[in-house]
Design an enzyme around this catalytic site. Sequence first.
Site, PDB file in Angstrom:
ATOM      1  N   HIS B 524      -2.180 -19.125  -5.992  1.00 13.49           N
ATOM      2  CA  HIS B 524      -3.500 -19.170  -6.353  1.00 13.49           C
ATOM      3  C   HIS B 524      -3.716 -20.391  -7.273  1.00 13.49           C
ATOM      4  CE1 HIS B 524      -3.720 -14.674  -5.761  1.00 13.49           C
ATOM      5  NE2 HIS B 524      -3.495 -15.170  -4.454  1.00 13.49           N
ATOM      6  N   ILE B 525      -3.283 -21.685  -6.729  1.00 16.70           N
ATOM      7  CA  ILE B 525      -3.707 -22.824  -7.344  1.00 16.70           C
ATOM      8  C   ILE B 525      -5.040 -23.416  -7.183  1.00 16.70           C
ATOM      9  CG2 ILE B 525      -3.224 -25.386  -7.432  1.00 16.70           C
ATOM     10  CD1 ILE B 525      -0.490 -23.863  -8.157  1.00 16.70           C
TER      11      ILE B 525
END
Lengths: 224, 595
Positions: B524-525
Amino acid sequence: MKRREFILFPAKALGGAVLYSLVGELISADAEDRVKVPLRFFTEEEAKIIQAAAARIIPTDECGPGATEAGVVVYIDRQLASGYGTDKYRYTKGPWVEADETIFGYQGRSTPQDTYRAGIGLLGKDFTALSPEEQDRRLEKLERTRFFQMLRDHCVEGLMCDPMHKGNKNMVGWKLIGYPGPQLSYIAEMEAYPGKAYRVAPQSLSQILGHPVKPVEDETKPIL
Amino acid sequence: MKRLKPTDVVIVGSGFAGLVMAKEIASRTALNVAVLERGPARSLEKYVEEMDEIDILRVGLGQNPAEQTITLRNTNKQTAVPLRLLALFHPGTGTGGASEAWAGFGERFLPEQMVLATHLREKFGAKRIPPDWTIRDWGITYDEFEDYYWRAEEMMGVSGKAGNLNGKLIPGGNIFEGPRKHEFPNPPLTPTYTMGFWYKAALALGYHPYPMPTAIASQNYTNPYGVSRPGCFYSGFCINHGCKTGAKAMPTSVLMPALENEKNFVLRNNSWVRKIVHRDGHAEGVVYMDENGEETMQPADLVVVAAFTPDSVRLLYLSGIGDPYDPNTGDGTLGMNLTHQVNGGGGGMLVFDEPLNLFMTTSSLSYGVSDFDGDLPEDVPEGVLRGGQFTGGAVQDYLPVMSFGRIPPGAAPRNWGSEWKKAAISYWDRIGPGVGMSMDTYPYRQNYMDLDPTYTDKWGDPLLRFTMEYTDYEQRQFAYAARMSAQFTQKIAEVSKAKLISTGPGGNGGGFRHYDGVRYKTTHIQGGAIMGASPDQSALNTWLQHWKTPNLFVVGSNALPQNAAGHPTTTIVALAYRAADGVIDHYLKRPGLIG
């Protein structure tokens, strides 16, 4: 051209002809019923040293078969000869700098092949002649090296991988723990075995699918 | 340079974001759509042959770091170092991108995520908000977004149980979620054995557990595009793998079968986009290396960038589109608000007497507890402003290589040899899933992305550089999660009779001072090209249209100004639906900035 190198195994320990037809390489038993497995990366001498070290990391003992029966050395040989062994899956452009490996990971230039060649040197040419206790002491001294950690992880992989990778021969690793292999469905078993062991004779991926499966290390086309 | 015949729309990347855009535009307009995908084609037939750990361990469905990686430094006083292996997140490649190998968690964000800056200011006053946070409102509200969530859930066939239907709270669902207009498209998955203990413990603590929404179909399902797929078989080769039956929603299982019938759609694999060509605020097309390595110009009237977040941001930098963010002045928007979701845990190891059959599972099969997600019921000693979401009860996967040798601390003198082997055999399949909490992760003035001055990819283009560090606030979040997880784990031990063995702080950051590039955290960048209501605060408007280049849309989690505790995929897909509406209902009718 490099001389072809082989490692000898007792034919019985290796599970017979069916398994070897999967290797896709010519295998024949000699007069003492030993089979010659052609090596892709190791020399025969190197393979024997790695085999001896693997046998101390996952010994054959009262708990059952270990790295030797699983053919871990052949697994490692195949992995090191593949793109992984020459860092085809690692960023290898410079500049190479020193940095905190706990934050940035390994920053050295050694490929897995280099790491093994150096590690075999540290184990020593006499390693196979040592007693098991002496071998353990030598391994203990190397415990913190990148080589040892890699070898230790590769031993677990070679014991527990799908047999298409040439480790876990006869699924000895999966039988040690009762892993059933890559089953396609557990819909019925989920409800039928709550807190009760579901332990059936394992099947390999090619057995489950009914056809051979080619692992990446056997691909002939270049990765990059 | 080879120059192709112009197309109407070119889309960079074939993950969920890119293919939702492609499907909506191709089926609702007569425009020709070309999707350029860096990696190879993927298929369910091939996924069957990948029910194996070794090949997945080496590179699997991920990007090969030998071709391109990122560089990392903790502060902008340091020189960044390349991450020679991509371990800290798992960017995908090939048709479907990272949405092929994902776990499948399918929940929505809490409504206040969309207005977080306003929400926190109103709740706590500006003084209690750390001064270096750069949180932003999205520019739209949950109510405006609800229908897009539903379209995402319907397309993916999300399995779950509603906890708030039109404001009516429903026990058994997540009563803390925002109001939804529809029940989930599919009922929850079948729980595993260990999930029963997790559920009981949650109830015993007075929490409100619910089946985690998951984009893995629990039964045969046909989505609004007419694509059918079977329910889950629980084979356990799910996360990091493609789903061989397509029960897990992946672009190849829920979008490609519909797209293949569209005559105005083409997908070109092995096509690596290096630059968006633009002049005077107008994108003219993209330059890419085709499957033969030939430099190729694809002219297009509309450009959609929908790659993995760092890749989308890098492409904007490489193309010179947008004003690079400057952390010293706060000027510029490109690269700002880089976040990587934190999670914490550390309650200890639960050792069971009985075998658990942990290998019978699927990757996002779990319960959630949201009693502490978002606004906290009361102030907590760690001083965090918001809590987090517990997710768990089952393991995501339990395959023999990764699980053999997982033993309690002290169970063997070292991690090899006979004693270790004995312990490894004895503990195999008896260590139950622990407790973890994922948390909101906030953007900081000093955390951002830009181009690395030294290191380059295989074509010689600069790598993207992360400048990112934990602050005292994240350490307090880890401490909070560790305390809450310990309490929960203790209760699970009580209700299950499992033995609890202490292990120290867990999660992806607990016990570590620095943000590191070694240990996997989440994929989850987010941020880098964020959405917002005004061009001085964001790179994109709320339709994910670029403020300075109106015929360019940048679709993906790059648009999210801050990182919510929840998993982001459903939100990304919903944002893609909204961007598609922006293109079709607004932009095409009146080209220019949607106002």
